[in-house]
Design a protein around this motif. Structure first.
Motif, short mmCIF file in Angstrom:
data_model
loop_
_atom_site.label_atom_id
_atom_site.label_comp_id
_atom_site.label_asym_id
_atom_site.label_seq_id
_atom_site.Cartn_x
_atom_site.Cartn_y
_atom_site.Cartn_z
N ASP A 207 0.86 -1.17 0.00
CA ASP A 207 0.00 0.00 0.00
C ASP A 207 0.91 1.23 0.00
O ASP A 207 1.76 1.39 0.88
CB ASP A 207 -0.90 0.03 1.24
N VAL A 208 0.72 2.09 -0.99
CA VAL A 208 1.58 3.26 -1.16
C VAL A 208 0.72 4.52 -0.95
O VAL A 208 -0.28 4.71 -1.65
CB VAL A 208 2.23 3.28 -2.56
N LYS A 209 1.13 5.34 -0.02
CA LYS A 209 0.41 6.59 0.25
C LYS A 209 1.27 7.76 -0.19
O LYS A 209 2.42 7.90 0.24
CB LYS A 209 0.07 6.71 1.74
N ILE A 210 0.70 8.58 -1.06
CA ILE A 210 1.41 9.75 -1.61
C ILE A 210 0.74 11.00 -1.04
O ILE A 210 -0.46 11.21 -1.24
CB ILE A 210 1.35 9.75 -3.15
N THR A 211 1.51 11.81 -0.35
CA THR A 211 0.96 12.99 0.31
C THR A 211 1.62 14.25 -0.24
O THR A 211 2.86 14.34 -0.30
CB THR A 211 1.18 12.92 1.83
N GLY A 212 0.80 15.19 -0.65
CA GLY A 212 1.28 16.51 -1.07
C GLY A 212 0.59 17.58 -0.25
O GLY A 212 0.42 17.44 0.96
N THR A 213 0.16 18.66 -0.91
CA THR A 213 -0.56 19.74 -0.22
C THR A 213 -1.72 20.18 -1.09
O THR A 213 -1.54 20.52 -2.26
CB THR A 213 0.37 20.94 0.02
N SER A 214 -2.91 20.13 -0.54
CA SER A 214 -4.09 20.55 -1.28
C SER A 214 -4.14 22.08 -1.37
O SER A 214 -3.61 22.79 -0.51
CB SER A 214 -5.36 20.02 -0.62
N ALA A 215 -4.77 22.56 -2.44
CA ALA A 215 -4.96 24.01 -2.62
C ALA A 215 -6.14 24.23 -3.56
O ALA A 215 -6.47 23.38 -4.39
CB ALA A 215 -3.69 24.64 -3.18
N GLY A 266 -7.73 12.38 -5.14
CA GLY A 266 -8.42 13.50 -5.77
C GLY A 266 -8.83 14.54 -4.75
O GLY A 266 -8.73 14.33 -3.54
N GLY A 267 -9.29 15.68 -5.25
CA GLY A 267 -9.74 16.75 -4.38
C GLY A 267 -11.02 17.35 -4.92
O GLY A 267 -11.34 17.21 -6.10
N TYR A 268 -11.77 18.02 -4.09
CA TYR A 268 -13.03 18.64 -4.50
C TYR A 268 -12.74 20.02 -5.07
O TYR A 268 -12.58 21.00 -4.32
CB TYR A 268 -14.02 18.72 -3.34
N ILE A 269 -12.64 20.07 -6.39
CA ILE A 269 -12.30 21.34 -7.09
C ILE A 269 -11.03 21.92 -6.47
O ILE A 269 -10.96 23.11 -6.14
CB ILE A 269 -13.46 22.35 -7.06
N ALA A 270 -10.03 21.06 -6.28
CA ALA A 270 -8.81 21.49 -5.61
C ALA A 270 -7.64 20.62 -6.06
O ALA A 270 -7.83 19.53 -6.62
CB ALA A 270 -8.98 21.39 -4.10
N VAL A 271 -6.45 21.09 -5.83
CA VAL A 271 -5.26 20.29 -6.07
C VAL A 271 -5.31 19.07 -5.15
O VAL A 271 -5.48 19.22 -3.93
CB VAL A 271 -3.98 21.11 -5.77
N PRO A 272 -5.20 17.86 -5.72
CA PRO A 272 -5.25 16.66 -4.86
C PRO A 272 -4.08 16.65 -3.88
O PRO A 272 -2.91 16.68 -4.30
CB PRO A 272 -5.15 15.50 -5.85
N GLY A 273 -4.39 16.58 -2.62
CA GLY A 273 -3.35 16.58 -1.59
C GLY A 273 -2.92 15.20 -1.15
O GLY A 273 -1.92 15.05 -0.44
N GLU A 274 -3.68 14.19 -1.57
CA GLU A 274 -3.36 12.84 -1.10
C GLU A 274 -3.87 11.81 -2.09
O GLU A 274 -4.97 11.95 -2.64
CB GLU A 274 -3.97 12.61 0.28
N CYS A 275 -3.09 10.79 -2.35
CA CYS A 275 -3.49 9.65 -3.18
C CYS A 275 -2.97 8.37 -2.53
O CYS A 275 -1.96 8.38 -1.82
CB CYS A 275 -2.94 9.76 -4.60
N GLU A 276 -3.67 7.29 -2.83
CA GLU A 276 -3.24 5.98 -2.34
C GLU A 276 -3.36 4.98 -3.47
O GLU A 276 -4.28 5.05 -4.30
CB GLU A 276 -4.11 5.53 -1.16
N LEU A 277 -2.42 4.06 -3.53
CA LEU A 277 -2.53 2.96 -4.48
C LEU A 277 -2.11 1.67 -3.79
O LEU A 277 -1.34 1.68 -2.82
CB LEU A 277 -1.70 3.22 -5.74
N SER A 278 -2.65 0.57 -4.28
CA SER A 278 -2.30 -0.75 -3.78
C SER A 278 -1.85 -1.61 -4.95
O SER A 278 -2.34 -1.45 -6.08
CB SER A 278 -3.49 -1.41 -3.08
N LEU A 279 -0.95 -2.52 -4.67
CA LEU A 279 -0.45 -3.42 -5.71
C LEU A 279 -0.10 -4.76 -5.11
O LEU A 279 0.07 -4.90 -3.89
CB LEU A 279 0.75 -2.81 -6.42
N ILE A 280 0.02 -5.75 -5.97
CA ILE A 280 0.46 -7.07 -5.55
C ILE A 280 1.56 -7.54 -6.49
O ILE A 280 1.47 -7.35 -7.71
CB ILE A 280 -0.71 -8.09 -5.50
N ARG A 281 2.59 -8.09 -5.93
CA ARG A 281 3.74 -8.58 -6.70
C ARG A 281 3.78 -10.09 -6.61
O ARG A 281 3.77 -10.66 -5.52
CB ARG A 281 5.02 -7.97 -6.13
#
Length: 416
Positions: A207-215, A266-281
């Motif tokens: 599980d990969v969590k990508i965090t930025g800053t919403s605006a 995603g964000g509500y009419i905003a720069v997405p501040g956070e995304c998550e993805l999951s994968l299996i190897r």
């Protein structure tokens, strides 16, 4: 002699009793976490077979069950093992509302197939292994070696806080302490359509969590776009998949791969501040799980992302390894695996070939931790496991009973 015994087992088999055994087992709901609801049934059946069943909790309120049929004392020990838990039934009744399939635990017999949760994964295999011992008793066969049974919980995932193979870990601990006899060969009764699987894949889930800053969308320069960073990560992961697909290929389970299974963000009419993805190897036998994780993390670390992006990786599905489940194999020409295949061919001529498991289950605990060669072999088709179509072919199930009985005599030896 082998042909004579095969015919004798066919003549003596009580089809109605064997079918009833499986239907009764399916009537014991045992979704992961509720293994205790199935344990009394197993203990009762094993007691009638003289297996001196024992039970102990691997976690509070969640028991394993095991037993042993002693032979005359001068033969090897064969183990049948399998998990007692099933996946959930959410949506089953709605799918089949108004039909005989509506109750996932009623086990109706429809056009030569028994339907219900756990039919193939894997109560069909559990019941076939027990019915095989009953069939040998009807045939008056005395084995020289011991046959042991280990029915363990917590194999399936999908329920919160469960599905980490706690039952298998407890079994191994009891074998290592001497409380349970160490088997010389084991058959784990995951569904294989009665082929013999000497190899299985390994895996890790990330599980990969990508965090930025919403605006606000009107002032995007004040944000750090997590979704754009996720796009760059996904491109790198898919390039990694292409490299894996061009890499070595295992004869029975194919190439390694990596699959992104979920993306959220995603964000509500905003720069997405956070995304998550999951994968299996997926790992081939022979691959090292630590090395595979390190290679994946190197791919992630090499991605150029905007300043202010933070990436956190977690591995939620540890099994026999903290990161996931190890791949494992025994030699495809292992004598006992080939012998089991021949026993199946004596009872179900279309099956019994050596193949590989496109899934992960718990033989690494046996092969790697106690040094016991193990295969998967049981009636049932893995493609309908975990679905609303779960069922098992009756003739295949009945053939499995005879094949297991025949293999017991060939592996353990008899006094005849």
């Amino acid at each position: 002699m082998s042909c004579d015994l095969s015919q004798r087992l066919l003549d003596l088999q009580d089809r109605d009793a064997d079918i009833a055994l499986l239907q009764q087992a399916l009537g014991c709901e045992s979704v992961t976490g509720n293994e205790a609801n199935f344990a009394p049934f197993l203990i009762s059946q094993m007691g009638e077979l003289g297996l001196a069943p024992k039970s102990a909790e691997f976690l509070p309120g969640r028991p394993n069950v095991w037993g042993r049929k002693p032979g005359s004392g001068d033969g090897p020990t064969l183990m049948f093992a399998g998990h007692t838990d099933t996946v959930h039934v959410r949506g089953w009744s709605e799918k089949w509302a108004g039909t005989v399939k509506e109750d996932p635990f009623a086990a109706p017999l429809i056009n030569g197939e028994i339907w219900g949760r756990g039919a193939c994964d894997l109560k069909g295999g559990i019941c076939a292994s027990l019915a095989a011992m009953r069939l040998l008793e009807r045939a008056g066969v005395t084995l020289r070696g011991d046959v042991t049974y280990a029915f363990i919980g917590d194999e399936e995932s999908g329920e919160s806080g469960t599905g980490v193979s706690a039952g298998a870990a407890d079994l191994v601990t009891r074998i290592q302490s001497g409380e349970i006899s160490t088997p010389d060969f084991a058959v784990y009764v995951e569904p294989t359509c009665l082929d013999v699987y000497t190899a299985q894949i390994g895996f890790f889930i990330a599980d990969v969590k990508i965090t930025g800053t919403s605006a606000y969308f009107g002032t995007p320069e004040k944000g750090v776009d997590a979704l754009r960073a996720t796009h760059a990560l996904l491109a790198a992961i898919w390039r990694h998949q292409e490299e894996l697909a061009l890499g070595p290929k295992h004869d029975l389970v194919g190439t390694s791969n990596i699959l992104v299974t979920e993306i959220k963000g995603g964000g509500y009419i905003a720069v997405p501040g956070e995304c998550e993805l999951s994968l299996i190897r997926k790992l081939r036998p022979g691959e090292d799980l630590d090395a595979a994780v390190a290679a994946f993390e190197a791919v992630i670390d090499a991605v150029a992302v905007e300043e202010g992006i933070k990436i956190r990786i977690s591995y939620p599905a540890g099994r026999d390894h903290p990161y996931g489940g190890s791949p494992v194999e025994i030699a495809p020409d292992h004598g006992d695996a080939l012998s089991l295949g021949r026993c199946i061919q004596d009872t179900h001529k279309a099956r019994g070939k050596i193949a590989g498991a496109p899934y992960w289950s718990e033989t690494p605990f046996l092969v790697n931790q106690i040094g016991c060669p193990a295969v998967y072999c049981a009636p049932g088709d893995i493609s309908v496991a975990h679905t609303f179509e779960e069922r098992i072919n009756v003739e295949e199930y009945l053939a499995a009973i005879r094949a297991y009985a025949l293999f017991m005599t060939r592996y353990c030896g008899t006094n005849e």
